[in-house]
Design an enzyme around this catalytic site. Structure first.
Site, PDB file in Angstrom:
ATOM      1  N   GLY A  59       0.841  -1.250  -0.027  1.00 16.47           N
ATOM      2  CA  GLY A  59       0.077   0.088  -0.147  1.00 16.47           C
ATOM      3  C   GLY A  59       0.826   1.230  -0.058  1.00 16.47           C
ATOM      4  O   GLY A  59       2.056   1.200   0.325  1.00 16.47           O
ATOM      5  N   CYS A  86       5.574  -6.181   1.518  1.00 14.88           N
ATOM      6  CA  CYS A  86       5.473  -4.581   1.519  1.00 14.88           C
ATOM      7  C   CYS A  86       4.783  -3.870   2.781  1.00 14.88           C
ATOM      8  O   CYS A  86       5.326  -4.227   3.953  1.00 14.88           O
ATOM      9  CB  CYS A  86       5.445  -4.084   0.175  1.00 14.88           C
ATOM     10  N   TYR A  87       3.766  -3.201   2.486  1.00 13.28           N
ATOM     11  CA  TYR A  87       3.340  -2.557   3.661  1.00 13.28           C
ATOM     12  C   TYR A  87       2.693  -3.480   4.570  1.00 13.28           C
ATOM     13  O   TYR A  87       2.787  -3.407   5.712  1.00 13.28           O
ATOM     14  CB  TYR A  87       2.305  -1.512   3.262  1.00 13.28           C
ATOM     15  N   HIS A 173       7.909  -7.373  -3.647  1.00 15.12           N
ATOM     16  CA  HIS A 173       6.849  -7.668  -4.476  1.00 15.12           C
ATOM     17  C   HIS A 173       7.007  -8.829  -5.206  1.00 15.12           C
ATOM     18  O   HIS A 173       7.374  -9.105  -6.258  1.00 15.12           O
ATOM     19  CB  HIS A 173       6.307  -6.622  -5.376  1.00 15.12           C
ATOM     20  N   GLU A 175       4.176 -10.565  -6.384  1.00 12.13           N
ATOM     21  CA  GLU A 175       3.721 -10.729  -7.453  1.00 12.13           C
ATOM     22  C   GLU A 175       3.725  -9.977  -8.768  1.00 12.13           C
ATOM     23  O   GLU A 175       3.040 -10.338  -9.863  1.00 12.13           O
ATOM     24  CB  GLU A 175       2.038 -10.112  -6.860  1.00 12.13           C
ATOM     25  N   SER A 227     -24.829  -7.766 -25.910  1.00  8.16           N
ATOM     26  CA  SER A 227     -24.236  -6.992 -26.946  1.00  8.16           C
ATOM     27  C   SER A 227     -23.561  -7.557 -27.833  1.00  8.16           C
ATOM     28  O   SER A 227     -22.962  -6.876 -28.594  1.00  8.16           O
ATOM     29  CB  SER A 227     -23.591  -5.992 -25.735  1.00  8.16           C
ATOM     30  N   GLY A 228     -22.979  -8.821 -27.427  1.00 12.20           N
ATOM     31  CA  GLY A 228     -22.172  -9.477 -28.520  1.00 12.20           C
ATOM     32  C   GLY A 228     -20.635  -9.095 -27.886  1.00 12.20           C
ATOM     33  O   GLY A 228     -19.593  -9.940 -28.271  1.00 12.20           O
ATOM     34  N   GLY A 229     -20.696  -8.519 -26.777  1.00 14.37           N
ATOM     35  CA  GLY A 229     -19.397  -8.440 -26.076  1.00 14.37           C
ATOM     36  C   GLY A 229     -18.857  -9.566 -25.246  1.00 14.37           C
ATOM     37  O   GLY A 229     -19.723 -10.463 -25.083  1.00 14.37           O
ATOM     38  N   VAL A 230     -17.587  -9.672 -24.809  1.00  8.73           N
ATOM     39  CA  VAL A 230     -17.104 -11.036 -24.132  1.00  8.73           C
ATOM     40  C   VAL A 230     -18.098 -11.256 -23.026  1.00  8.73           C
ATOM     41  O   VAL A 230     -18.529 -12.399 -22.795  1.00  8.73           O
ATOM     42  CB  VAL A 230     -15.675 -11.003 -23.650  1.00  8.73           C
ATOM     43  N   ASP A 231     -18.333 -10.208 -22.051  1.00  8.24           N
ATOM     44  CA  ASP A 231     -18.860 -10.679 -20.763  1.00  8.24           C
ATOM     45  C   ASP A 231     -20.312 -10.943 -20.931  1.00  8.24           C
ATOM     46  O   ASP A 231     -20.833 -12.054 -20.223  1.00  8.24           O
ATOM     47  CB  ASP A 231     -18.851  -9.311 -20.089  1.00  8.24           C
ATOM     48  N   SER A 233     -21.820 -12.179 -23.534  1.00  8.50           N
ATOM     49  CA  SER A 233     -21.765 -13.473 -24.210  1.00  8.50           C
ATOM     50  C   SER A 233     -21.474 -14.557 -23.372  1.00  8.50           C
ATOM     51  O   SER A 233     -22.332 -15.630 -23.643  1.00  8.50           O
ATOM     52  CB  SER A 233     -20.832 -13.301 -25.383  1.00  8.50           C
ATOM     53  N   LYS A 385     -11.244 -10.862 -15.772  1.00  7.04           N
ATOM     54  CA  LYS A 385     -11.388 -11.213 -17.357  1.00  7.04           C
ATOM     55  C   LYS A 385     -10.728 -12.331 -17.980  1.00  7.04           C
ATOM     56  O   LYS A 385     -11.495 -12.693 -18.593  1.00  7.04           O
ATOM     57  CB  LYS A 385     -10.714  -9.789 -18.133  1.00  7.04           C
TER      58      LYS A 385
END
Ligand code: XMP
Length: 529
Positions: A59, A86-87, A173, A175, A227-231, A233, A385
């Site tokens: 952070g 870290c923090y 870090h 990650e 809508s045809g978008g990924v989410d 669909s 995603k």
């Protein structure tokens, strides 16, 4: 989702690091479920969630800042393994009686970690590691029970542990990609120290999500704006698997879509998946509404509100159709499915402000659930995603849907500067089709975040044969980005740019000039409106 409690689970306490979501994704890549919670979640709530381990994120604060985010100290006595990053490490050392100094400067950049004392965290990693630092405070004396298990040139306590209490800390870090073997450290933590099972897979997710949806909706009907978008669909494919014909998708053609978009969606969902799909061609309504409108925010508002009207009307028509078909059993469409993802629902910790959340809000064409009193079905709420894409592939969606670039809700309207007219739409559509097909042919389409054409309200002089022309300008906007919040223009090969440019000016009637947008975000945005 209640079913999740049977899984292994790592909770990440968010102290406001820009990398908190990256930590969560790294853990999920280990096939272990992870969830982000606020830094001030009380110990008893944490215990009730039954995690196998906890990670305290980094952070921006110093433990000595006024109002620095604190942790419930009881958390360290739960007997659950804790890894402070870290923090997170500074806070742990500070709370448990060690000494932390505020250096006043931020150590930032690459370093070399020398490993000693055989920590389980570094099992299989040898004697030294490249690591990435970004911290201001530094631990100068350890709390009782802790030993150093890694040092760097400037710091004796770069990695520490209290094996007895299962408390671990890293100043660097693990990650981020700049710590090349950081994933192995996290893997050691989740498998060897927290004893997590690898039970977070897309296969198991889909099964559980289906079971959950069935339980939530019973024998009621669900409607979804496709809508045809990924989410949307992937949501549709998942719900279709879960409840079959209880799902109806409504696809609204607002007249602002890319070329052949309505064909693709109807082919994939109607013909391949046999989803019950209601296609509504409302192009004329939208275009009539947009007549004379040039202000970007007015365009957005008009389109958003009209969408709600059209959607509401389409739902009423569905009810009517059901009635005609003799379906009297149900009281209507009680549920609305939405492709909400995990990053949309994580409660953002606003330490020194988190402007990202604010910028994003205008992108949601919300309002449907409130206006129509729907109950929401959001089966992707837990997914990032990349996980949504994996789920989509497993559900059998084609690559052209799963990996498609984002497309804004207000569609081509925000890519036509000035008034949206049928003629200008047709110019932009043709130019856009050329951009997409050349990007695909050159194998660049899937490598970039977005690639599209913008039509300017600017005419300039050109020459065609012996004729002077006075025609429109197309701008190419091709950017790379992780999440749309920041972006940079793509250094496309000149030959590809040349091909796109010459095809557009030769093939699209009404265009005599093509420009390439070389602005990054910030200070520009990705869309031009
Ligand atoms: P900007 O232009 O804000 O875009 O840099 C960031 C990302 O958001 C998309 N975008 C929208 N998406 N409705 C949407 O659904 C909108 O009004 C909208 N405006 C921008 C844009 O395509 C990019 O991916």
């Amino acid at each position: 989702m209640a079913a999740r409690s049977t899984h292994s689970k790592i909770l990440i306490l968010d102290f406001g690091s820009q990398y908190t979501q990256v930590i969560a994704r790294r853990i999920r890549e280990c096939q272990v479920y992870s969830e982000i919670v606020r830094f001030d979640t009380p110990a008893r709530e944490i215990a009730a969630l039954k995690p196998n381990g906890l990670i305290l994120s980094g952070g921006p604060a110093s433990v000595y800042d006024k109002g620095a985010p604190q942790i419930d100290p009881q958390i360290f006595s739960l007997g659950i393994p804790v890894l402070g990053i870290c923090y997170g490490l500074m806070l742990m050392a500070h709370r448990l009686g060690g000494q932390v100094v505020f250096t006043g400067r931020r150590e930032y950049g690459a370093g070399m970690l020398h490993i000693r004392n055989g920590s389980e965290l570094f099992e299989g990693l040898g004697n030294q590691l490249d690591v990435w630092n970004s911290h201001g405070d530094e631990v100068t004396a350890l709390p009782k029970g802790f030993v150093a298990v890694g040092t760097t040139e400037g710091c004796d306590f770069a990695a520490v542990e209290d094996r007895q209490r299962k408390l671990y800390g890293l100043q660097f870090h693990p990650e981020v990609a700049h710590t090349p073997r950081g994933r192995e450290i996290l893997r050691n933590f989740v498998y060897h120290i927290c004893h997590c099972a690898m039970d977070w897979t897309m296969g198991s997710f889909i099964e559980e999500a289906c079971a959950h949806v069935r339980k939530q909706v019973g024998d009621q009907k669900v409607v979804l704006g496709l809508s045809g978008g990924v989410d949307s669909s992937v949501t549709a494919a998942l719900l279709h698997k879960a409840i079959g014909n209880q799902l109806t998708c409504i696809f609204v053609n607002n007249g602002l879509l890319r070329a052949r978009e309505e064909e693709i969606v109807q082919r994939v969902f109607g013909e391949n998946f046999h989803v019950r799909l209601k296609y509504v061609d409302a192009s004329d309504r939208f275009l009539a509404l947009l007549k004379g409108v040039t202000d970007p925010e007015s365009k957005r508002k008009l389109i958003g509100n009209e969408f709600i009207e059209v959607f509401q009307h389409a739902t009423e028509e569905l009810l009517e159709e059901d009635r005609k078909n003799g379906d009297r059993k149900h009281g209507g469409y009680k549920f609305l499915a939405q492709g909400t993802l995990y990053p949309d629902v994580i409660e953002s910790v606003s330490i020194r402000g988190n402007p990202a959340q604010v910028i994003k809000s205008h992108h949601n064409v919300g309002g449907l659930p409130e206006k129509m009193h729907f109950e929401l079905v959001e089966p992707l709420r837990q997914l990032f995603k990349d996980e949504v894409r994996q789920a989509g592939l497993q559900l059998g969606l084609p690559k052209e849907i799963v990996y498609r670039q984002p497309f804004p809700g207000p569609g081509l309207a925000v890519r036509i500067l000035g008034e949206v007219t049928p003629e200008r739409l047709s110019i932009l559509r043709e130019a856009d089709t050329i951009v997409q097909s050349e990007m695909e042919a050159a194998d660049w389409y899937y490598k970039v975040w977005q690639s599209f054409a913008v039509l300017l309200p600017v005419q300039s002089v050109g020459v065609m044969g012996d004729q002077r022309t006075y025609e429109n300008t197309i701008v190419l906007r091709i950017v790379e980005s992780q999440d749309g919040m920041t972006a940079d223009w793509v250094r496309l090969p000149y030959e590809l740019l040349a091909r796109i440019s010459s095809r557009i000016s030769n093939e699209v009637k009404g265009v005599n000039r093509v420009c390439y947008d070389i602005s990054s975000k910030p200070p520009s945005t990705i869309e031009w409106e």
